[in-house]
Design an enzyme around this catalytic site. Structure first.
Site, PDB file in Angstrom:
ATOM      1  N   GLY A  15       0.837  -1.206   0.000  1.00 48.09           N
ATOM      2  CA  GLY A  15       0.000   0.000   0.000  1.00 48.09           C
ATOM      3  C   GLY A  15       0.867   1.250   0.000  1.00 48.09           C
ATOM      4  O   GLY A  15       0.652   2.185  -0.781  1.00 48.09           O
ATOM      5  N   LYS A  43       0.376   2.031  14.454  1.00 53.27           N
ATOM      6  CA  LYS A  43       1.743   2.353  14.034  1.00 53.27           C
ATOM      7  C   LYS A  43       1.821   2.695  12.533  1.00 53.27           C
ATOM      8  O   LYS A  43       2.454   3.673  12.125  1.00 53.27           O
ATOM      9  CB  LYS A  43       2.608   1.116  14.321  1.00 53.27           C
ATOM     10  CG  LYS A  43       4.049   1.411  14.578  1.00 53.27           C
ATOM     11  CD  LYS A  43       4.727   0.150  15.110  1.00 53.27           C
ATOM     12  CE  LYS A  43       6.055  -0.024  14.387  1.00 53.27           C
ATOM     13  NZ  LYS A  43       6.591  -1.362  14.435  1.00 53.27           N
ATOM     14  N   SER A  46      -3.981  -6.944   4.167  1.00 53.23           N
ATOM     15  CA  SER A  46      -3.439  -8.310   4.183  1.00 53.23           C
ATOM     16  C   SER A  46      -4.518  -9.246   3.619  1.00 53.23           C
ATOM     17  O   SER A  46      -5.722  -8.977   3.740  1.00 53.23           O
ATOM     18  CB  SER A  46      -3.066  -8.713   5.606  1.00 53.23           C
ATOM     19  OG  SER A  46      -4.236  -8.920   6.367  1.00 53.23           O
ATOM     20  N   ASP A  47      -4.092 -10.327   3.014  1.00 51.68           N
ATOM     21  CA  ASP A  47      -5.053 -11.232   2.379  1.00 51.68           C
ATOM     22  C   ASP A  47      -6.066 -11.764   3.401  1.00 51.68           C
ATOM     23  O   ASP A  47      -7.247 -11.917   3.092  1.00 51.68           O
ATOM     24  CB  ASP A  47      -4.305 -12.377   1.684  1.00 51.68           C
ATOM     25  CG  ASP A  47      -3.456 -11.851   0.528  1.00 51.68           C
ATOM     26  OD1 ASP A  47      -3.993 -11.088  -0.303  1.00 51.68           O
ATOM     27  OD2 ASP A  47      -2.259 -12.167   0.470  1.00 51.68           O
ATOM     28  N   ALA A  48      -5.593 -12.012   4.624  1.00 56.09           N
ATOM     29  CA  ALA A  48      -6.503 -12.531   5.658  1.00 56.09           C
ATOM     30  C   ALA A  48      -7.550 -11.481   6.036  1.00 56.09           C
ATOM     31  O   ALA A  48      -8.740 -11.788   6.176  1.00 56.09           O
ATOM     32  CB  ALA A  48      -5.711 -12.965   6.887  1.00 56.09           C
ATOM     33  N   HIS A 101      -2.939  -9.413  -5.810  1.00 55.50           N
ATOM     34  CA  HIS A 101      -2.809 -10.853  -5.636  1.00 55.50           C
ATOM     35  C   HIS A 101      -4.130 -11.466  -6.094  1.00 55.50           C
ATOM     36  O   HIS A 101      -5.198 -10.910  -5.806  1.00 55.50           O
ATOM     37  CB  HIS A 101      -2.582 -11.133  -4.141  1.00 55.50           C
ATOM     38  CG  HIS A 101      -1.859 -12.410  -3.860  1.00 55.50           C
ATOM     39  ND1 HIS A 101      -1.574 -13.353  -4.811  1.00 55.50           N
ATOM     40  CD2 HIS A 101      -1.345 -12.900  -2.704  1.00 55.50           C
ATOM     41  CE1 HIS A 101      -0.909 -14.351  -4.258  1.00 55.50           C
ATOM     42  NE2 HIS A 101      -0.752 -14.102  -2.978  1.00 55.50           N
ATOM     43  N   GLU A 124      31.040 -19.827   2.627  1.00 56.43           N
ATOM     44  CA  GLU A 124      30.878 -20.771   1.511  1.00 56.43           C
ATOM     45  C   GLU A 124      29.413 -21.011   1.159  1.00 56.43           C
ATOM     46  O   GLU A 124      29.110 -21.619   0.140  1.00 56.43           O
ATOM     47  CB  GLU A 124      31.530 -22.120   1.847  1.00 56.43           C
ATOM     48  CG  GLU A 124      33.050 -22.089   1.864  1.00 56.43           C
ATOM     49  CD  GLU A 124      33.692 -21.836   0.491  1.00 56.43           C
ATOM     50  OE1 GLU A 124      32.968 -21.807  -0.520  1.00 56.43           O
ATOM     51  OE2 GLU A 124      34.920 -21.633   0.451  1.00 56.43           O
ATOM     52  N   GLU A 144      29.265 -15.641  -0.189  1.00 55.27           N
ATOM     53  CA  GLU A 144      29.757 -15.718  -1.574  1.00 55.27           C
ATOM     54  C   GLU A 144      28.577 -15.716  -2.556  1.00 55.27           C
ATOM     55  O   GLU A 144      28.643 -15.119  -3.630  1.00 55.27           O
ATOM     56  CB  GLU A 144      30.601 -16.985  -1.757  1.00 55.27           C
ATOM     57  CG  GLU A 144      31.170 -17.095  -3.157  1.00 55.27           C
ATOM     58  CD  GLU A 144      32.226 -18.198  -3.299  1.00 55.27           C
ATOM     59  OE1 GLU A 144      32.775 -18.653  -2.282  1.00 55.27           O
ATOM     60  OE2 GLU A 144      32.488 -18.587  -4.451  1.00 55.27           O
TER      61      GLU A 144
HETATM   62  N1  NAP Z   1       4.694  -8.420   0.022  1.00 57.90           N
HETATM   63  C1  NAP Z   1       4.814  -8.760  -1.246  1.00 57.90           C
HETATM   64  O1  NAP Z   1       5.895  -9.145  -1.686  1.00 57.90           O
HETATM   65  C2  NAP Z   1       3.647  -8.634  -2.163  1.00 57.90           C
HETATM   66  C3  NAP Z   1       3.880  -8.618  -3.502  1.00 57.90           C
HETATM   67  C4  NAP Z   1       2.817  -8.487  -4.372  1.00 57.90           C
HETATM   68  C5  NAP Z   1       1.553  -8.439  -3.841  1.00 57.90           C
HETATM   69  N2  NAP Z   1       1.305  -8.488  -2.501  1.00 57.90           N
HETATM   70  C6  NAP Z   1      -0.076  -8.401  -2.006  1.00 57.90           C
HETATM   71  O2  NAP Z   1      -0.316  -7.071  -1.554  1.00 57.90           O
HETATM   72  C7  NAP Z   1      -1.306  -7.080  -0.494  1.00 57.90           C
HETATM   73  C8  NAP Z   1      -0.730  -6.352   0.711  1.00 57.90           C
HETATM   74  O3  NAP Z   1       0.466  -6.967   1.136  1.00 57.90           O
HETATM   75  P1  NAP Z   1       1.593  -6.215   1.955  1.00 57.90           P
HETATM   76  O4  NAP Z   1       2.897  -6.768   1.506  1.00 57.90           O
HETATM   77  O5  NAP Z   1       1.414  -4.754   1.880  1.00 57.90           O
HETATM   78  O6  NAP Z   1       1.430  -6.618   3.496  1.00 57.90           O
HETATM   79  P2  NAP Z   1       0.331  -7.309   4.413  1.00 57.90           P
HETATM   80  O7  NAP Z   1       1.002  -7.530   5.705  1.00 57.90           O
HETATM   81  O8  NAP Z   1      -0.200  -8.503   3.763  1.00 57.90           O
HETATM   82  O9  NAP Z   1      -0.812  -6.175   4.589  1.00 57.90           O
HETATM   83  C9  NAP Z   1      -0.589  -5.083   5.425  1.00 57.90           C
HETATM   84  C10 NAP Z   1      -1.797  -4.166   5.552  1.00 57.90           C
HETATM   85  O10 NAP Z   1      -2.970  -4.865   6.025  1.00 57.90           O
HETATM   86  C11 NAP Z   1      -3.448  -4.186   7.217  1.00 57.90           C
HETATM   87  N3  NAP Z   1      -4.091  -5.133   8.156  1.00 57.90           N
HETATM   88  C12 NAP Z   1      -3.690  -6.379   8.476  1.00 57.90           C
HETATM   89  N4  NAP Z   1      -4.536  -6.921   9.413  1.00 57.90           N
HETATM   90  C13 NAP Z   1      -5.473  -5.967   9.662  1.00 57.90           C
HETATM   91  C14 NAP Z   1      -6.607  -5.903  10.529  1.00 57.90           C
HETATM   92  N5  NAP Z   1      -6.957  -6.934  11.313  1.00 57.90           N
HETATM   93  N6  NAP Z   1      -7.345  -4.773  10.539  1.00 57.90           N
HETATM   94  C15 NAP Z   1      -7.007  -3.703   9.736  1.00 57.90           C
HETATM   95  N7  NAP Z   1      -5.952  -3.712   8.901  1.00 57.90           N
HETATM   96  C16 NAP Z   1      -5.189  -4.820   8.876  1.00 57.90           C
HETATM   97  C17 NAP Z   1      -2.180  -3.597   7.840  1.00 57.90           C
HETATM   98  O11 NAP Z   1      -2.490  -2.626   8.811  1.00 57.90           O
HETATM   99  P3  NAP Z   1      -1.595  -2.612  10.158  1.00 57.90           P
HETATM  100  O12 NAP Z   1      -0.188  -2.279   9.734  1.00 57.90           O
HETATM  101  O13 NAP Z   1      -2.231  -1.591  11.008  1.00 57.90           O
HETATM  102  O14 NAP Z   1      -1.643  -4.007  10.727  1.00 57.90           O
HETATM  103  C18 NAP Z   1      -1.507  -3.062   6.580  1.00 57.90           C
HETATM  104  O15 NAP Z   1      -2.130  -1.864   6.160  1.00 57.90           O
HETATM  105  C19 NAP Z   1      -1.633  -8.555  -0.261  1.00 57.90           C
HETATM  106  O16 NAP Z   1      -2.736  -8.887  -1.074  1.00 57.90           O
HETATM  107  C20 NAP Z   1      -0.393  -9.264  -0.783  1.00 57.90           C
HETATM  108  O17 NAP Z   1      -0.622 -10.606  -1.140  1.00 57.90           O
HETATM  109  C21 NAP Z   1       2.347  -8.546  -1.650  1.00 57.90           C
END
Ligand code: NAP
Length: 400
Positions: free
Chosen positions: A92, A114, A148-150, A173, A293, A297
């Site tokens: 994001g 945070k 997050s996906d969850a 995703h 090793e 490297e």
């Molecule tokens: N990381 C990669 O390499 C990557 C690459 C391509 C695509 N993606 C996709 O991009 C999307 C975001 O991934 P990401 O890497 O940015 O990290 P992430 O850890 O999957 O998502 C972080 C975001 O979700 C929020 N969040 C999580 N639990 C929450 C809850 N219970 N209530 C409210 N907000 C909540 C977090 O807020 P808080 O910080 O406040 O918890 C933060 O804004 C996903 O769909 C992921 O699969 C990721």
């Protein structure tokens, strides 16, 4: 992902071809000679809207680059839009800042805490362009779901009614849509559903953009309600800072992504490093020797060469003794690991990995639990040794 050197060479060739007015009517043989002169083993043809069809190791694929979406076109495409980026996590943050720097109208939806504070520190203003998640969904015409996906699953019942016809729902995703049996996420009628998936962390999305470089991304259209979804997806992908973009489907994106990160990109690499280190230690080698090793490297000398010009280039820059051994041993490693990769792909495809991820990452203490497992790795001998080895790099002299 194509190496940077390779894609740079492709771009240079593409630019050279574009700059010749007669390029579209040149026979392929002439283009092939151009390619030979620039030592790039690809054929190239220039098509309408300047997208390029390239030959990737024998298969033709169409790719899109920044030159396909100049700034004016990007701004024109989204001139009537409010882009709501949900989540200021790694993706994001990276995507929102890049879009903002590109002049697009962006707002953020982020819960307080945070991460919210970080957004404030980086210039997002509460009530102006920083809102609670659902408020941002309501205000946005393009809703970029980078939670997050969850949590995407958890918040969906409240989010869905706010996605009115004419809006665009964007993901990075294929997870939530492909595994809808587990997530219950199905977009309402009249909404475009699109994807741009950067092939790397959000941190790199931002850093490469600031360096004038770009991360490669895949893109896909799941639902084209507007009739313009593909065009808008490509524009958005360039807007978030992609280098080049290739087309995929939501299914292929999620299968390859979950597979890759559990495999060579993250899971397998730690497994291989750890196994090799353990065997060296068990045979009386010091931690410093075993780490050098195994990891130092690799990351400092050899892997950058793979990135630059491929595996054979790295091999050919090593001694003939090293080369002989590598050529003899890569196949046994291949044969030993392939069944594990096959098992992994099956586990991705049948939804087992998704179920585990949704279950574990939706628990209230999931962050603490993940941190506990990361701590185990960090405090294992190999990575404690690594910390000391990194401090000894001349460029780190005097730093902590
Ligand atoms: N990381 C990669 O390499 C990557 C690459 C391509 C695509 N993606 C996709 O991009 C999307 C975001 O991934 P990401 O890497 O940015 O990290 P992430 O850890 O999957 O998502 C972080 C975001 O979700 C929020 N969040 C999580 N639990 C929450 C809850 N219970 N209530 C409210 N907000 C909540 C977090 O807020 P808080 O910080 O406040 O918890 C933060 O804004 C996903 O769909 C992921 O699969 C990721």
């Amino acid at each position: 992902m194509a190496s940077r050197a390779f894609s740079t060479a492709l771009r240079a060739t593409a630019r050279a071809a574009v700059s010749r007015p007669s390029v579209t009517i040149r026979p392929m043989s002439v283009l092939a000679n151009t390619m030979k002169r620039t030592a790039v083993k690809s054929t190239i043809s220039i098509q309408a809207r300047s997208m390029k069809t390239l030959n990737f190791g024998g298969s033709e694929e169409t790719v899109y680059e920044r030159s396909d979406v100049p700034k004016e076109k990007l701004l024109d495409t989204f001139k009537n839009d409010t882009i709501a980026v949900l989540g200021y996590g790694p993706q994001g943050r990276g995507q929102a800042l890049n879009l903002r720097d590109n002049g697009v109208n962006v707002i953020i939806g982020q819960r307080e805490g945070k991460t919210y504070q970080q957004a404030v520190e980086e210039g997002w203003v509460p009530g102006k362009n920083l809102f609670p998640v659902l408020d941002a969904v309501e205000k946005g015409t393009v809703v970029m779901n980078l939670l997050s996906d969850a949590f995407q699953k958890e918040i969906w019942p409240q989010m869905k009614p706010l996605l009115t016809p004419g809006k665009t729902l964007y993901f990075s995703h294929g997870f939530s849509i492909v595994y809808k049996d587990q997530t219950n996420i199905e977009a309402p009628e009249g909404v475009d559903v699109i994807l741009v998936a950067p092939k790397g962390s959000g941190f790199t999305v931002r850093r490469l953009f600031q360096e004038g470089r770009g991360i490669n991304s895949s893109f896909a259209v799941h639902k084209d309600a507007s009739g313009h979804a593909k065009e808008r997806t490509i524009a958005l992908g360039i807007g978030i800072g992609s280098g080049y973009m290739y087309e995929t489907t939501f299914e292929k994106e999620v299968y390859s992504d979950l597979f890759g990160e559990r495999g060579v990109l993250m899971g397998a690499i730690q497994g291989l490093f750890q196994a090799q280190y353990e065997v060296l230690r068990a045979n009386g080698h010091s931690p410093s020797e075993a780490f050098n090793e195994t990891v130092e490297e690799a990351t400092q000398s050899l892997y950058p060469l793979i990135g630059e010009k491929g595996m054979d280039w790295m091999y050919s820059n090593c001694s003939t003794t090293a080369m002989r051994g590598a050529l003899d041993w890569w196949k046994p490693f291949h044969d030993a690991s392939k069944p594990v990769f096959e098992e992994l792909y099956k586990s991705v495809r049948d939804g087992t990995e998704t179920a585990r991820s949704l279950d574990r990452n939706s628990q209230p203490d999931y962050r603490e639990k993940l941190e506990e497992e990361l701590r185990e790795i960090r405090e294992s001998e190999i990575w404690r040794t690594g910390k000391t080895v990194r401090q000894l790099r001349p460029e780190n002299a005097g730093k902590n």
